[in-house]
Design an enzyme around this catalytic site. Structure first.
Site, PDB file in Angstrom:
ATOM      1  CB  SER A   8      -1.145  -0.279   1.131  1.00 24.54           C
ATOM      2  OG  SER A   8      -1.387   1.927   1.328  1.00 24.54           O
ATOM      3  CG  ASP A  35      -5.070   2.543   1.025  1.00 27.27           C
ATOM      4  OD1 ASP A  35      -6.285   1.888   0.598  1.00 27.27           O
ATOM      5  OD2 ASP A  35      -3.936   1.962   0.938  1.00 27.27           O
ATOM      6  CG  MET A  37      -8.739   7.013   2.273  1.00 30.90           C
ATOM      7  SD  MET A  37      -7.529   7.450   4.188  1.00 30.90           S
ATOM      8  CE  MET A  37      -6.752   5.749   3.623  1.00 30.90           C
ATOM      9  CG  HIS A  66      -8.688   0.619  -0.755  1.00 29.53           C
ATOM     10  ND1 HIS A  66      -8.445  -0.301   0.346  1.00 29.53           N
ATOM     11  CD2 HIS A  66     -10.430   0.088  -0.787  1.00 29.53           C
ATOM     12  CE1 HIS A  66      -9.676  -0.144   1.635  1.00 29.53           C
ATOM     13  NE2 HIS A  66     -10.846  -0.541   0.905  1.00 29.53           N
ATOM     14  CG  MET A  68     -11.810   3.480   1.558  1.00 28.82           C
ATOM     15  SD  MET A  68      -9.549   2.996   2.711  1.00 28.82           S
ATOM     16  CE  MET A  68      -9.048   3.271   1.408  1.00 28.82           C
ATOM     17  CG  ASP A 175      -6.058  -2.733   2.716  1.00 33.34           C
ATOM     18  OD1 ASP A 175      -5.108  -2.344   3.519  1.00 33.34           O
ATOM     19  OD2 ASP A 175      -6.681  -1.856   2.376  1.00 33.34           O
TER      20      ASP A 175
HETATM   21  C1  DX5 Z   1      -6.279   1.865   5.280  1.00 35.25           C
HETATM   22  C2  DX5 Z   1      -6.058   1.280   3.821  1.00 35.25           C
HETATM   23  C3  DX5 Z   1      -4.936   0.440   3.897  1.00 35.25           C
HETATM   24  C4  DX5 Z   1      -3.807   0.700   4.304  1.00 35.25           C
HETATM   25  C5  DX5 Z   1      -3.184  -0.153   5.436  1.00 35.25           C
HETATM   26  O1  DX5 Z   1      -7.533   2.595   5.060  1.00 35.25           O
HETATM   27  O2  DX5 Z   1      -7.524   0.912   3.370  1.00 35.25           O
HETATM   28  O3  DX5 Z   1      -4.744  -0.096   2.953  1.00 35.25           O
HETATM   29  O4  DX5 Z   1      -2.754   1.206   3.445  1.00 35.25           O
HETATM   30  O5  DX5 Z   1      -1.625   0.042   5.794  1.00 35.25           O
HETATM   31  P1  DX5 Z   1      -1.348  -0.854   6.895  1.00 35.25           P
HETATM   32  O6  DX5 Z   1      -0.795  -2.094   6.273  1.00 35.25           O
HETATM   33  O7  DX5 Z   1      -0.189  -0.125   7.911  1.00 35.25           O
HETATM   34  O8  DX5 Z   1      -2.318  -1.264   8.146  1.00 35.25           O
HETATM   35 ZN    ZN Z   2      -6.652  -0.469   1.259  1.00 34.08          ZN
END
Ligand code: DX5
Ligand code: ZN
Length: 216
Positions: A8, A35, A37, A66, A68, A175
């Site tokens: 990620s 990611d 967001m 991904h 969000m 994840d």
């Molecule tokens: C969290 C993200 C993840 C995050 C995971 O909302 O969707 O992809 O980057 O990070 P780690 O592996 O550090 O938990």
């Molecule tokens: Zn993610």
């Protein structure tokens, strides 16, 4: 099933993004996990199109995006243009999930559905056949570096059972808080794709960490 490791980029060093992308290109990793967001669906903001486009220019592996964000339907074409190969939306953010998945696939991307930790796997009964991937969130989305939620193992095994009946090629991705201490048990439960942020980028040797996750 083939094992997929998706580091990620949220945990990458954005001042040295090209260096970190090249590390992933060289490594055993399979996908670049991006990611997105929006500060609404989750209490944090990350990065948007200019960064994804830059990753796409450098990456020699697929981009696993991904989302969000609320109302992801507004941006499906835009993410395709920016370079997404796999596009995952949250079930909690989609009123017409079936239509959303069809549109993602029509655009030529693989379609993923993500579940927050409180969302029951049973909600997927009538949609799992339409998905290329289901992403089980093993932390509440929004931040890297959080603690893995133990209930995720049982969600993964229930989902794998459902997939055996309804979609045998389903990729089950996990994840949040994934690292070398839980990777083997995640594979055993039925996951075949692991996302890792901190476990890769905060490791003293990120390439070794990726290989460790792949062969756990
Ligand atoms: C969290 C993200 C993840 C995050 C995971 O909302 O969707 O992809 O980057 O990070 P780690 O592996 O550090 O938990
Ligand atoms: Zn993610």
């Amino acid at each position: 099933m083939e094992r997929i490791i998706a580091p990620s980029l949220l945990s990458a060093d954005f001042g040295n993004l090209n260096r970190d992308i090249e590390m992933i290109n060289r490594s055993n990793a399979d996908w670049f996990h991006c990611d997105i967001m929006d500060g609404q669906f989750v209490p944090n903001m990350s990065f948007g199109f200019p960064i994804i486009e830059q990753v796409k220019r450098m990456a020699q592996k697929p981009l696993d995006v991904h989302l969000m964000i609320v109302d992801p339907d507004r941006y499906l074409e835009r993410f395709k243009e920016a370079g997404a190969d796999i596009l995952t939306v949250h079930i909690e953010a989609c009123t017409h999930l079936h239509r959303t998945l069809q549109r993602i696939k029509l655009l030529g991307m693989k379609a993923g559905i993500s579940l927050n930790p409180h969302t029951a796997v049973s909600l997927l009964e009538d949609i799992v056949a339409e998905a290329d991937m289901v992403l089980i969130m093993s932390v509440n989305p929004g931040f890297g570096g959080q603690k893995f939620i133990e209930n995720s193992y049982s969600k993964i095994s229930r989902l794998r059972e459902m997939a055996e009946k309804k979609n045998q090629n389903l990729i089950i991705q996990v994840d949040g808080g994934v690292d070398l201490t839980n990777a083997a048990r995640l594979y055993a439960a039925g996951a075949n794709a692991l996302v890792a942020g901190n476990a890769v980028f905060k490791a003293s040797n990120p390439e070794e960490a990726i290989a460790g996750l792949k062969n756990a």
